[in-house]
Design an enzyme around this catalytic site. Structure first.
Site, PDB file in Angstrom:
ATOM      1  N   ARG A  28       0.812  -1.221   0.000  1.00 16.85           N
ATOM      2  CA  ARG A  28       0.000   0.000   0.000  1.00 16.85           C
ATOM      3  C   ARG A  28       0.841   1.266   0.000  1.00 16.85           C
ATOM      4  O   ARG A  28       0.396   2.301  -0.482  1.00 16.85           O
ATOM      5  CB  ARG A  28      -0.999  -0.024   1.164  1.00 16.85           C
ATOM      6  CG  ARG A  28      -2.085  -1.088   0.968  1.00 16.85           C
ATOM      7  CD  ARG A  28      -3.070  -1.157   2.128  1.00 16.85           C
ATOM      8  NE  ARG A  28      -2.428  -1.444   3.396  1.00 16.85           N
ATOM      9  CZ  ARG A  28      -2.179  -2.662   3.868  1.00 16.85           C
ATOM     10  NH1 ARG A  28      -2.510  -3.721   3.165  1.00 16.85           N
ATOM     11  NH2 ARG A  28      -1.600  -2.838   5.028  1.00 16.85           N
ATOM     12  N   GLU A  86       2.515  -6.654  13.731  1.00 14.82           N
ATOM     13  CA  GLU A  86       1.474  -6.890  14.729  1.00 14.82           C
ATOM     14  C   GLU A  86       1.077  -8.361  14.766  1.00 14.82           C
ATOM     15  O   GLU A  86       0.497  -8.836  15.733  1.00 14.82           O
ATOM     16  CB  GLU A  86       0.199  -6.077  14.410  1.00 14.82           C
ATOM     17  CG  GLU A  86       0.387  -4.598  14.260  1.00 14.82           C
ATOM     18  CD  GLU A  86       0.649  -4.184  12.818  1.00 14.82           C
ATOM     19  OE1 GLU A  86      -0.132  -3.379  12.276  1.00 14.82           O
ATOM     20  OE2 GLU A  86       1.647  -4.638  12.222  1.00 14.82           O
TER      21      GLU A  86
END
Length: 182
Positions: free
Chosen positions: A63, A100
């Site tokens: 992205r 994460e």
């Protein structure tokens, strides 16, 4: 800033329990479905960096490519791609980092930067900071310097922007979401 923080937040879609239960994913695709919003995001970054002293724009897979490539084009700077493991065809330098969700490997072509280059690094968001910190380590291993880390979104409660600042890397984002904004 060309638009206020509320405008950009209204175009970032929260997706609950993606990619795993308990996570609220911040989806930027609605920003790119609006030509006006896409232009406002790009113009905000361009205005910030048009007179800044850096030589290259680096974009994170995948992205980060969306905004990094536009900024490189508009500012007439070379674009450096930081990719996930196994995606680059020539000799690479690799750096592992924590996300994460686990551990990952970031790679860059070993001939993409030279001693003394100054690099603006882009991603879509700053969460734990793992990707941008790995990119910064790779930039430094190539003899270059990080000018700043930039993203559309900061998730400050996950600590990434603070980790970047603690590592001596200035950061800039257009907006931030607290965990309470679900």
């Amino acid at each position: 800033m060309i638009f206020d923080e509320f405008d950009i937040k209204s175009l970032i879609r929260p997706v609950s329990d993606f990619p795993k239960p308990g996570v609220v994913f911040r989806d930027i695709t609605p920003l790119f479905q609006s030509p006006r919003a896409q232009r406002m995001v790009a113009d905000s970054f361009i205005q910030r960096y048009v007179e800044a002293d850096f030589s290259h724009v680096a974009a994170m897979d995948a992205r980060g490519f969306l905004i990094g490539s536009v900024i490189a084009y508009e500012l007439n700077k070379p674009l450096i791609l930081f990719r996930k493991q196994g995606k680059l065809p020539a000799d690479v330098l690799s750096e592992s980092y924590q996300t994460e969700y686990g551990e990952a490997l970031l790679e860059v072509h070993s001939d993409s930067l030279c001693e003394g280059d100054r690099v603006l690094i882009f991603d879509d968001l700053i969460a734990t900071g793992g990707t941008l910190l790995a990119a910064a380590r790779l930039v430094r291993r190539l003899g270059a310097h990080v000018h700043e880390a930039a993203a559309i979104i900061d998730l400050p409660e996950l600590g990434g922007s603070q980790k970047l600042q603690d590592a001596g890397i200035p950061t800039f984002t257009l907006t931030a979401f607290e965990l309470s904004e679900r």
